[in-house]
Every structure is written in structure tokens, then in C-alpha cells.
Design a protein around this motif. Structure first.
Motif, short mmCIF file in Angstrom:
data_model
loop_
_atom_site.label_atom_id
_atom_site.label_comp_id
_atom_site.label_asym_id
_atom_site.label_seq_id
_atom_site.Cartn_x
_atom_site.Cartn_y
_atom_site.Cartn_z
N LEU A 130 -7.08 13.02 6.96
CA LEU A 130 -7.61 13.05 5.60
C LEU A 130 -6.67 12.34 4.64
CD1 LEU A 130 -8.08 14.43 2.65
CD2 LEU A 130 -10.06 13.98 4.09
N GLU A 131 -5.36 12.56 4.81
CA GLU A 131 -4.40 11.87 3.94
C GLU A 131 -4.48 10.36 4.16
OE1 GLU A 131 0.27 12.09 2.51
OE2 GLU A 131 -0.37 13.21 4.28
N LYS A 132 -4.69 9.96 5.41
CA LYS A 132 -4.85 8.54 5.71
C LYS A 132 -6.08 7.98 5.00
CE LYS A 132 -5.21 5.42 9.73
NZ LYS A 132 -5.35 5.37 11.22
N LEU A 133 -7.19 8.73 5.00
CA LEU A 133 -8.39 8.31 4.29
C LEU A 133 -8.10 8.16 2.80
CD1 LEU A 133 -11.47 7.84 3.99
CD2 LEU A 133 -11.75 10.34 3.87
N ASN A 193 0.81 -1.20 0.00
CA ASN A 193 0.00 0.00 0.00
C ASN A 193 0.85 1.26 0.00
OD1 ASN A 193 -2.31 -1.55 0.05
ND2 ASN A 193 -2.60 -1.37 2.26
N PRO A 194 0.35 2.34 -0.60
CA PRO A 194 1.09 3.61 -0.56
C PRO A 194 1.19 4.14 0.86
CG PRO A 194 -1.13 3.93 -1.43
CD PRO A 194 -0.92 2.44 -1.32
N ALA A 195 2.24 4.91 1.12
CA ALA A 195 2.47 5.46 2.46
C ALA A 195 2.10 6.93 2.55
CB ALA A 195 3.92 5.25 2.86
N SER A 196 1.83 7.56 1.42
CA SER A 196 1.52 8.99 1.41
C SER A 196 0.68 9.31 0.19
CB SER A 196 2.82 9.82 1.36
OG SER A 196 3.46 9.64 0.12
N VAL A 210 0.38 7.79 -3.74
CA VAL A 210 -0.88 7.50 -4.43
C VAL A 210 -0.83 8.10 -5.84
CG1 VAL A 210 -3.37 7.99 -4.50
CG2 VAL A 210 -2.28 7.33 -2.35
N ILE A 211 -0.38 9.34 -5.92
CA ILE A 211 -0.28 10.02 -7.22
C ILE A 211 0.69 9.30 -8.14
CG2 ILE A 211 0.53 12.15 -8.34
CD1 ILE A 211 -0.71 13.67 -5.95
N ALA A 254 -7.48 4.81 -1.93
CA ALA A 254 -6.72 4.47 -3.13
C ALA A 254 -6.23 3.02 -3.11
CB ALA A 254 -5.54 5.42 -3.30
N ALA A 255 -5.87 2.54 -1.92
CA ALA A 255 -5.33 1.17 -1.81
C ALA A 255 -6.33 0.15 -2.32
CB ALA A 255 -4.94 0.88 -0.37
#
Length: 449
Positions: A56-59, A2-5, A9-10, A64-65
Motif C-alpha cells: 500500500l505504501e508503494k501504491l 521520486n519519494p522513497a517512503s 511524500v508528506i 504521488a510521484a
């Protein structure tokens, strides 16, 4: 992994777009739109827009995951893919679907299910209720997806406006998909999942997938009448996958639309500094006169827009008239009434003319929202010197940004969104306004009396 930030994600979304181009895969359609949503959310981090940026970034990462997982399942031909996503990916090679259908097939499971699941993962238990306001702010951004797509795809899909014929209301219910219903469904799902253990969550998620998969099937086949219209739209659409991906990925960041039911209310002191109050009650009030210019940037897009034939002819006449005679004159009187309505009303009476010849007259009431950004415009407009023959009444939403210097209008009479940018001289005695969409541009230079 999974992405960490949000930056990761981008990066992952960009890699999916690259893969889609290399394989000429329509997977890139939804990924392009998703990238723009993510970039818009990132642009608001650190600005005070969200209550809790870290949460919010965690959401965003959890959200995205789930998408990255189903993309990998598709690429690996994994039969364990969730039902609703399986319908979407099985339709990737269906040449009879229009671009918007492919986009809706991605939005359907991702918003209806994945968004709710991600919210529950981000804020489990009673903490889910603290997430509500930021969840709604993400939804405001998501709400702009469909109208943005409809306004930007006219070159690739010149008959896209025919979707209005099979929609209850454009931007809200298109081919059996309602953005508002999906977002409400996602929040209810989040509330339902948040207090449960992971195994119990999974039972409910699988149950919900069945219903959402059925909705995806209706997006693919909306019935005889809908299918007939879609076939016509598809017949003239551009089919080049890379061109479509590039078009979807080339737009500006998404501006969230006003939610009529939004219950955010600023306190009186904060409201005085809010964008809608600053512009209408401080900057714009008074009597203004100056020059006005209107031009059609793309005649083909204008004629392909969701506008009545009469209004297309009026726009044509105005565009041709201005091209021949040059700039017209404009007079605008804005009167603030801060004690009316929920958060004040501003009245605007204005006339556009060339000498004695009237081009346009409008009497408008701007009903300001207590959330500090939204405005409802109630406009009574008349066109031309024989204005009694061409009267219209339009009520439409707007959102004010950048401390009053930017606005997004969705004008039903013109069938599209217009973005307004306002440059105010330091002494606040002159305003340079540019109101623009993909097929028209209006420019005003106004001086106060």
C-alpha cells in the motif's frame, strides 16, 4: 527524484504548500487536500486496516510521484504535461472559478488516470487482482473528500450549498464530476494496464487523457445554468489564497464513508468483535435515561448549510429553547436483533423532552453491515410537542470506528457529517456522547436502568 517512503511524500506535499503560499498560487488548494489524504492513509498503516502495508505504501508513492511530476512541469512551463493536467494548471489563474472547481480539476486526472496507472505499476500482471481490496480501502478514504470539503468551506464560501442545485446528488455528482465513476474508471484502467508493456501502457494513458481533459473542460464550464450558479457562489467567496490553503490544510484526518456496494464480509467470529456489533449489541443495548444538551456553535454556518428552510427553523427553535431552559431529558431504548438483516438490526426508540414538553422523538432501525463498520440508519423523526405537524423520514449511512467508540454520520436532514465520540464508563453503565459538526454540538450523558 521520486519519494522513497510515505513520509517523503508528506514532506514533498508540505514543500508544495510552502511554495504555493510564497507565490500565492492556487496549486496549494489541491495539494492541501492531497496532504490530508496521505496523512490519513499513513495513520492506518500498521493498524491492520490494509491487507499489505508495504504494498500500500508503494501504491501511495507511485500515485504521488505522478502528481509531483506534473507540478514540476507546471513550475518549469513544460509543454509535455498530460492533457488533463494541462487543463487543470491552465485554470490556476482563472479568478472566475470557485474553490471547489479548482479542487475538482486536480482530483479529475489524479483519480481517473493517475490512481489506475499507479495501481498497475504497483502490482503488474495478474498481481493486480490481489490489490483490489486495498485499492477499495483507499477509495473509501477518497470518497470522503467532497463531503468533507463542502462541510469545511462554508466560512470561506457561504453560498457553497447552492452547488446542490446543479448536482444530481451532493457528494457524488458535482459540476459534472462523479467520485464513484472516477474510482470505478481508475480500477478498470488498472486492470487494462497491468498486463501491458510500458510503451503500450503509454498509448492507452494518452488516449484516456483526451476524454478526461474534456471532462475537466466541463468542470470549468458546466453550461449556462451551472455557470450562473457558480458566478453567484464566486461573488462572495474569500479570495485570499493563503487563507484558503490554511483552511483546507487545517482539518482533521479524513474518515472514509460507507460504500453501499462494498462486498467485504467478515467471518462470524470476526464479526462478533467488529465495531458496529460491539457498540450496538454489547455496549448500547438496554434502556437509558439522562441529560441532553444541544447548541448552535455557528448560526451563520447553520443557515448556510444545505438544509430545508423548515429544518433550519426547527433547529433554531431547539437551539434557542435549550439556551433558555438549559439541559433537557432523554430516554433511549436500544433493542438488538442479531438475527435480522445481513448482520443484525438494532432498534432505537428515544425521546428528548423538558418535563411534558417534547423536543424530539425518533424511531430508528440501525441495519448493520457484515463488513463490521458500516451502518444504515432508517429514522422516522418528529419535532416538538405538535409532532404530527413536523414528521420526517431519513435514511443515511454511518461508519463505526475505534471498537464502537467513534462514529461518522452523514445525516441528509441536517445536510452535513456529524462525528460522534462515545466515552463508556468502566462498568458500562454510563455513556457520555458528543455528536458534533462545524456548526452544532449535541451532548448526552446516559445511565442504564
Amino acid at each position: 527524484m521520486n519519494p522513497a517512503s510515505i513520509d517523503e511524500v508528506i514532506e514533498k506535499l508540505e514543500s508544495i504548500l510552502q511554495w504555493s503560499k510564497e507565490h500565492s498560487s492556487r496549486v496549494g488548494y489541491f495539494a492541501s487536500l492531497y496532504l490530508r489524504v496521505t496523512q490519513t492513509i499513513k495513520s492506518k498503516l500498521g493498524t491492520g486496516y490494509f491487507d499489505n502495508d508495504e504494498r500500500l505504501e508503494k501504491l501511495d508513492i507511485h500515485f504521488a510521484a505522478r502528481y509531483f511530476e506534473v507540478v514540476e512541469q507546471f513550475q518549469n512551463n513544460d509543454p509535455a504535461m498530460p492533457k488533463a493536467w494541462a487543463v487543470a494548471f491552465n485554470a490556476i489563474t482563472n479568478n472566475e472559478l470557485i474553490i471547489v472547481q479548482h479542487l475538482l480539476l486536480g482530483m479529475n486526472p489524479h483519480i481517473n488516470i493517475d490512481l489506475g496507472v499507479a495501481a498497475a505499476e504497483t502490482s503488474p500482471g495478474v498481481a493486480i487482482h490481489d490489490l483490489h481490496d486495498d485499492f477499495q480501502k483507499v477509495n473509501n478514504i477518497l470518497a470522503s473528500i467532497i463531503p468533507t470539503v463542502l462541510s469545511e468551506l462554508s466560512e470561506l464560501s457561504p453560498l457553497l450549498y447552492l452547488l446542490e442545485d446543479i448536482a444530481e446528488k451532493e457528494e457524488e455528482a458535482i459540476i459534472n464530476f462523479s467520485m464513484k465513476v472516477a474510482r470505478d474508471f481508475a480500477w478498470k484502467l488498472a486492470i487494462e494496464l497491468a498486463p501491458l508493456t510500458l510503451p503500450n501502457q503509454q498509448i492507452i494513458i494518452e488516449q484516456k487523457n483526451t476524454g478526461i481533459a474534456q471532462l475537466s473542460e466541463k468542470i470549468i464550464d458546466p453550461g449556462f445554468m451551472g455557470a450562473s450558479v457558480l458566478k453567484i457562489i464566486n461573488s462572495v467567496e474569500v479570495k485570499n489564497v493563503t487563507q484558503i490553503i490554511d483552511t483546507l490544510n487545517a482539518g482533521n484526518e479524513l474518515l472514509e464513508l460507507m460504500e453501499q456496494g462494498q462486498d467485504v464480509i467478515l467471518d462470524p467470529q470476526a464479526l462478533k468483535k467488529a465495531p458496529n456489533q460491539v457498540y450496538y449489541f454489547q455496549i448500547a443495548k438496554g434502556e437509558w435515561t439522562g441529560d441532553f444538551n444541544f447548541k448552535i456553535k455557528s448560526w451563520s454556518k447553520m443557515f448556510g448549510a444545505s438544509i430545508s428552510f423548515k429544518n433550519k427553523m426547527l433547529l433554531t427553535m431547539m437551539g434557542l429553547f435549550q439556551k433558555i431552559i438549559g439541559n433537557a431529558s432523554i430516554k433511549s431504548i436500544i433493542t438488538p436483533l442479531p438475527n435480522e438483516g445481513k448482520a443484525g438490526v438494532a432498534k432505537n426508540d428515544f425521546r428528548i423532552h423538558k418535563g411534558w414538553f417534547t423536543l424530539f422523538v425518533s424511531k430508528e432501525d440501525y441495519h448493520l453491515s457484515p463488513n463490521g463498520k458500516a451502518v444504515v440508519v432508517d429514522a422516522h423523526v418528529r419535532f416538538g410537542p405538535f409532532s404530527f405537524l413536523f414528521k420526517e423520514h431519513d435514511v443515511y449511512p454511518a461508519v463505526i470506528y475505534d471498537n464502537g467508540f467513534k462514529a461518522l454520520y452523514h445525516i441528509d436532514l441536517l445536510g452535513t457529517q456529524f462525528i460522534g465520540n462515545y466515552t463508556v464508563r468502566s462498568d458500562q453503565k454510563q455513556v457520555h456522547s458528543i455528536l458534533e459538526n462545524d456548526w452544532a454540538k449535541a451532548e448526552e450523558i446516559l445511565n442504564i436502568h
